[in-house]
Design an enzyme around this catalytic site. Structure first.
Site, mmCIF file in Angstrom:
data_model
loop_
_atom_site.group_PDB
_atom_site.id
_atom_site.type_symbol
_atom_site.label_atom_id
_atom_site.label_comp_id
_atom_site.label_asym_id
_atom_site.label_seq_id
_atom_site.Cartn_x
_atom_site.Cartn_y
_atom_site.Cartn_z
ATOM 1 N N ASP A 240 1.699 -57.183 35.183
ATOM 2 C CA ASP A 240 2.599 -56.087 35.555
ATOM 3 C C ASP A 240 2.009 -54.736 35.167
ATOM 4 O OD1 ASP A 240 4.375 -57.949 36.553
ATOM 5 O OD2 ASP A 240 5.854 -57.711 34.940
ATOM 6 N N GLU B 242 0.477 -58.846 44.739
ATOM 7 C CA GLU B 242 -0.590 -57.889 44.449
ATOM 8 C C GLU B 242 -1.115 -57.227 45.719
ATOM 9 O OE1 GLU B 242 -2.647 -61.873 45.021
ATOM 10 O OE2 GLU B 242 -0.767 -61.185 44.179
#
Length: 194
Positions: free
Chosen positions: A67, A93
């Site tokens: 994160d 992502e």
């Protein structure tokens, strides 16, 4: 009540982790980009960016680090994209940049700037961060529905991004163009992930 409504609208168009636009916001911006491209005689460019070996990074360092990497990458890309471009996190992502360019060379140049911004974003983190980028361009046609045209471009850019991954990652591939070899830089520290 108005503040609550404004906050709800902002949340519905923003990715909560990165603060970037989300998929919905990307679709909402497409008509503006298509109109401007037709008006200015430019091409619409879609860049699909996918962080390299992100699952491996999450497995090795944990999701909190993953994160943190996504937030750092988002900040680096946000500081690098041009003001009228739309930068969105579309899932996991994967990020998408939607903007206008005059030709494939300008699109490649923008993509390379973004690639370098991502590799610099990992400085200070415990891992190396790289990205593969696929680029697709189109001239908007009259009567074309921007939302449908956007996803066709995303599909082409996504295929180019997978080609970048197949050719070694950490590179840019423009759909329909030859793969340009990446000059080899000095190796980074041995402990990093790519």
């Amino acid at each position: 009540m108005q503040r609550l409504l404004a906050r709800t609208l902002a949340l519905s168009s923003t990715d909560p982790l990165t603060g970037l636009a989300n998929r919905r916001s990307l679709v909402e911006q497409a008509p503006r980009i298509w109109r401007q491209a037709r008006r200015d005689g430019q091409r619409v460019a879609v860049l699909v960016l996918d962080l390299d070996h992100f699952k491996r990074l999450n497995d090795a360092y944990g999701h909190a680090t993953g994160d943190a990497v996504l937030r750092c990458v988002a900040a680096a890309l946000g500081a690098t994209v041009r003001p009228p471009d739309v930068l969105a996190r579309t899932g996991g992502e994967e990020l998408v940049v939607l903007g206008l360019v005059s030709d494939p060379s300008e699109a490649r140049h923008l993509a390379e700037r973004l690639r370098l911004a991502v590799s610099s974003s990992g400085v200070g983190l415990q891992c190396e961060v790289t990205v593969s980028i696929g680029v697709a361009l189109a001239r908007p046609g009259d009567g074309e529905e921007p939302g449908d045209a956007l996803w066709r471009l995303v599909d082409r850019a996504d295929a180019a991004m997978y080609e970048a991954k197949q050719h070694g990652r950490d590179r840019v591939v423009v759909a329909g163009a030859a793969v340009v070899p990446l000059p080899r830089a000095t190796p980074r520290s041995a402990g990093g992930m790519a």
